[in-house]
Design an enzyme around this catalytic site. Structure first.
Site, short mmCIF file in Angstrom:
data_model
loop_
_atom_site.label_atom_id
_atom_site.label_comp_id
_atom_site.label_asym_id
_atom_site.label_seq_id
_atom_site.Cartn_x
_atom_site.Cartn_y
_atom_site.Cartn_z
CG HIS A 187 7.82 3.32 10.42
ND1 HIS A 187 7.83 1.94 10.62
CD2 HIS A 187 6.78 3.76 10.93
CE1 HIS A 187 6.82 1.63 10.89
NE2 HIS A 187 5.96 2.74 11.48
CG ASN A 188 10.58 -0.57 9.88
OD1 ASN A 188 9.71 0.03 9.46
ND2 ASN A 188 10.63 -1.81 9.21
CD GLU A 191 8.07 -1.33 14.11
OE1 GLU A 191 7.52 -0.99 12.99
OE2 GLU A 191 8.36 -2.73 14.04
#
Ligand code: ATR
Length: 473
Positions: A187-188, A191
């Site tokens: 997820h990061n 991102e």
């Protein structure tokens, strides 16, 4: 001390404190503890009225306050501090109890800890929590790993405190052992890619179209009404329209252009290299942050010749803006596809059963990458849970087919102008590599066979071959 708490949180810095408050606001009795008791006292003084807290000064008091089986959540720094806290509490627990790590642990540490604690009869659940301080308090996106058995007890509580989208919780059991922290890491990484792509779009609109930050903010606001609708686009418009009070200049012009990072993007790339997952847009985004901070190197390059500049007519600028939207969307689709594939590769490697549609679903709210787009991904997996790629979905495939010409034009323009677009370019090259009939990898195989007798396979026959290079015929 009477055991009345359904969950305990130790480590009451901002994230821990806000998660504890979130549990309490949702009706749970929460035992709270911190190495330095002043933080516990401050929480009770400032927020005690929000729900039922049990303040514990010592580790023993803390454990005694928990109903059995005990759910003990640790919210301390990742790494050695987490190991120290586990070692402090594990001897006080009994088989069937649960330690929940809601910090930003590396998934490999989570796997190691889970294995070690399982042998002692204790469930260890690594939980990815996304959404920052605000999310922790009002509803984060929550990605728990650990055993299905642990989720049966913990899951309903996590679902209750999570963000909700269309009435559905942004929390689900991602997979066993370190799967939750792994998915949070990706997820990061996504991102990072999303932010870099937005940055490149901004840079192009500024440098090529010649728009002011305020005008670009307006463009992002418009985009936010369409398929790019997302938290990151929304805050980009806010940041771009912000004016520095001290100088009256656009805020973005007074900020030093060296991007920081806490390291989760780097973990994603390191892990991707180990898995052989080509997350090129995420990697470029991570490297772009690193390059931005290389001030001496940038000084050495500054002033070297670049591209050719020319002014766009208002009509051309408008057309270019629409092309940049296409390029941004297509690149974003590729970045997500790369992240998704990395999760699939890891699932295979570590024996996780990960429902990618469910991951998209819990990222729709609470977390930084939350976006309307994720509902499209959820729907794509609902239609076909075994999608190899997002581009195997007919809807996404037709969007990329429509975007690809403007996408190429934007990147060509960027190259002519000398505007750096590492993530746009990486995404397009990835797209072109994977759709190619033939790759120059065949030549690579020839070279490898030439200098190292590494052998190659043929297109027309089974088996493995070596050519006697330098000998006739
Ligand atoms: P922040 O930077 O927001 O303060 P952090 O540094 O990520 O947050 O986390 C700090 C938390 O981890 C604190 O609750 C800290 O306890 P103290 O308030 O006593 O400093 C806790 N922490 C860090 N190392 C620890 C350790 N070895 N044992 C117990 N708690 C620890």
């Amino acid at each position: 001390m009477q055991a009345t708490a359904q969950i305990g949180v130790t480590g009451l810095a901002v994230m821990g404190r806000n998660l504890a408050r979130n549990f309490a606001r949702n009706g749970y009795t929460v035992a709270v503890h911190n190495r330095t008791p002043a933080r516990t006292k401050a929480l009770i003084e400032d927020f005690g009225h929000e729900g039922t807290f049990v303040a514990a000064e010592t580790a023993e008091e803390f454990v005694a306050a928990l109903e059995r089986p005990r759910l003990l959540m640790i919210m301390v720094q990742a790494g050695a501090a987490t190991d120290a806290v586990i070692e402090e509490f594990a001897p006080l627990l009994e088989p069937g109890d649960m330690i929940i790590d809601g910090g930003n642990a590396h998934f490999a540490d989570t796997r190691r800890r889970e294995r070690a604690l399982r042998e002692r009869g204790i469930h260890f659940v690594g939980v990815g929590v996304s959404g920052g301080e605000e999310g922790a308090l009002n509803g984060p996106s929550i990605m728990p790993g650990g055993s299905p058995e642990s989720y049966a007890a913990l899951g309903p509580m996590l679902e209750k405190i999570s963000a909700k989208v269309d009435g559905e919780p942004c929390a689900t059991h991602v997979g066993t052992d370190g799967a939750g922290h792994f998915v949070k890491m990706v997820h990061n990484g996504i991102e990072y890619a999303d932010m870099q792509l937005i940055g490149e779009a901004y840079d192009l609109l500024r440098q090529v179209a010649g728009f002011s930050p305020a005008t670009i903010a307006e463009i992002f606001r418009q985009w936010n009404k369409g398929r790019l609708d997302s938290y990151l686009i929304e805050i980009t418009a806010e940041v771009l329209s912000h004016v520095d009070a001290a100088t009256g200049r656009p805020f973005v012009d007074v900020v030093a252009d060296a991007a920081g990072q806490k390291g989760t993007g780097r973990w994603t790339v390191q892990t991707a290299l180990e898995l052989g997952s080509p997350v090129t847009a995420i990697a470029q985004a991570t490297f772009a942050r690193a390059a931005s901070g290389q001030s001496a190197l940038r000084a050495a390059y500054r002033g070297l010749p670049g591209g050719t500049n020319w002014d766009l007519t208002p009509y051309e600028a408008e057309r270019f803006t629409a092309q940049v939207e296409q390029a941004l969307y297509a690149s974003k689709l590729i970045a997500y596809d790369q992240g998704w594939k990395m999760i699939l590769d890891a699932a295979k490697e570590f024996g996780w059963k990960i429902d990618l549609g469910a991951v998209a679903k819990i990222w729709r709210g609470g977390c930084i990458v939350r976006a309307a787009f994720l509902d499209r991904i959820r729907a794509a997996y609902a239609a076909d849970p075994r999608l190899v790629s997002l581009l195997s979905d007919a809807g996404f495939a037709s969007e990329i087919a429509e975007a690809q010409v403007p996408w190429r034009e934007v990147i060509a323009t960027a190259a002519r102008r000398g505007v750096p677009v590492p993530a746009f370019s990486a995404a397009l090259s990835y797209y072109d590599s994977l759709r190619a009939d033939r790759l120059p990898a065949a030549l690579t195989q020839g070279q490898r066979d030439y200098f190292g007798a590494h052998t190659y396979r043929r297109v027309d026959r089974e088996g493995s071959y070596h050519t006697l290079w330098g000998t006739p015929g």
